[in-house]
Design an enzyme around this catalytic site. Structure first.
Site, PDB file in Angstrom:
ATOM      1  N   CYS A  40       0.815  -1.070   0.105  1.00  0.00           N
ATOM      2  CA  CYS A  40       0.088  -0.025   0.006  1.00  0.00           C
ATOM      3  C   CYS A  40       0.962   1.386   0.024  1.00  0.00           C
ATOM      4  O   CYS A  40       2.013   1.047  -0.229  1.00  0.00           O
ATOM      5  CB  CYS A  40      -0.879   0.058   1.259  1.00  0.00           C
ATOM      6  SG  CYS A  40      -0.054  -0.068   2.932  1.00  0.00           S
ATOM      7  N   THR A  41       0.280   2.556   0.252  1.00  0.00           N
ATOM      8  CA  THR A  41       1.114   3.759   0.043  1.00  0.00           C
ATOM      9  C   THR A  41       2.233   3.715   1.020  1.00  0.00           C
ATOM     10  O   THR A  41       3.425   3.880   0.696  1.00  0.00           O
ATOM     11  CB  THR A  41       0.181   4.865   0.217  1.00  0.00           C
ATOM     12  OG1 THR A  41      -0.884   4.674  -0.974  1.00  0.00           O
ATOM     13  CG2 THR A  41       0.812   6.201  -0.293  1.00  0.00           C
TER      14      THR A  41
END
Length: 314
Positions: free
Chosen positions: A177-178
């Site tokens: 994810c980010t």
């Protein structure tokens, strides 16, 4: 180097007094001239803030003075402009909302894999690589070979796992994810569902883009970020995307050339589906913003450069 430091931070920690922490943390951030959003919950802290080098350093020192947050890490990038309009500290039930009771990364979490070893892991043909982010994030960039779960919010991720993956068949799962926080929750959830080998990218996409040279990168496209930069690329350089104010979807330069793109009003992603009331509100806000620009300010609630959500890791 740009003079604005942007710091993304989070830590799962037991904070039963998180409500009492709110005002003191907000006052400290404001005193340091910081802008951004920090979320507090009983399970920990999550946020992205921006300010001077001294201001960011002071905040990290302040947080680490709390023994429960002593190990908090953060990722930095830089900007020529302040990417947030104000400072907010909000109280939440979860610092990243999965919506499944009992999932606690403080108790169990998947195996961390650092950026330098990530390519080798995801090149393994036995590994199922899953992008835990939402569809609009996946659309503008992801790792080569990653599966898009087609979610619009992180709350939908458990249903995707239950419908599409089987611990008996899918032995090795890698997720990203980010910045890493969604994967903490996702891997904890999957371990609770009986999956044995669950890996996640330590520091998230941002750490990978910062550390891995372009010629070795398996990342394709840009990475959506939750501030007015909208996206970043290799080396965390500001990307090429803007964001539609009406539907929040990132908009490429090619999409901005479309007849369906109207700055501040609509884009190709929402032109045919935008409710009339939403369109009318967007038109009015755009009008007020343009009037404010001519006066040398900005209309309240509308960022001066790009319109984006400020909460980290939705």
């Amino acid at each position: 180097m740009s003079n604005i430091v942007i710091a993304a931070l989070y830590k799962f920690a037991k904070l039963p007094d998180y409500r009492e922490m709110q005002n003191g943390l907000l006052d400290f951030c404001v005193a340091q001239g910081l802008n951004g959003t920090i979320l507090l919950a009983a399970e920990g802290i999550n946020g992205t803030i921006a300010g001077t080098r001294a201001g960011v350093d002071a905040l990290m020192f302040f947080l680490r003075a709390d023994a429960r947050l002593a190990g908090i890490e953060h990722k930095e990038s830089y900007s020529d402009e302040m990417p947030f309009d104000r400072m907010k500290v909000r109280l939440k039930k979860e610092i990243v909302t999965l919506g499944v009771p009992g999932v606690d990364p403080n108790e169990k979490v998947g195996t961390y894999v650092d950026a330098e070893h990530w390519n080798a892991l995801i090149s393994d043909p036995d590994v199922v690589l899953i992008d835990t982010r939402n569809g609009y994030e996946y659309d503008i960039g992801t790792f080569r070979g990653a599966v898009d779960p087609h979610t619009t919010t992180f709350r939908e991720f458990p249903a995707y796992i239950n419908k599409n993956l089987d611990p008996a068949k899918h032995k090795k799962i890698a997720m990203f994810c980010t910045g890493g926080i969604r994967c903490e929750k996702a891997t904890s959830f999957m371990l609770g569902q009986g999956f044995k080998e669950v890996y996640h990218l330590q520091g998230g996409i941002l750490k990978y883009l910062e550390n891995i040279p372009a010629e070795q990168s398996m990342w394709e496209g840009e990475c959506f970020v939750f501030d007015q930069r909208v996206s970043v690329g290799q080396g965390l350089k500001v990307g090429t995307h803007d964001q539609c104010f009406a539907c929040r979807h990132p908009v490429s330069q090619e999409e901005k050339a479309s007849s369906r793109y109207q700055a501040g009003i609509s884009c190709p992603h929402c032109f045919d589906t935008l409710p009339q009331k939403t369109r009318e509100r967007a038109i009015e806000r755009h009008k007020q913003n343009e009037l404010a620009r001519k006066r040398g300010g900005s209309h309240i609630g509308v960022p001066q450069k790009k319109q984006t959500e400020t909460q980290s890791e939705r």
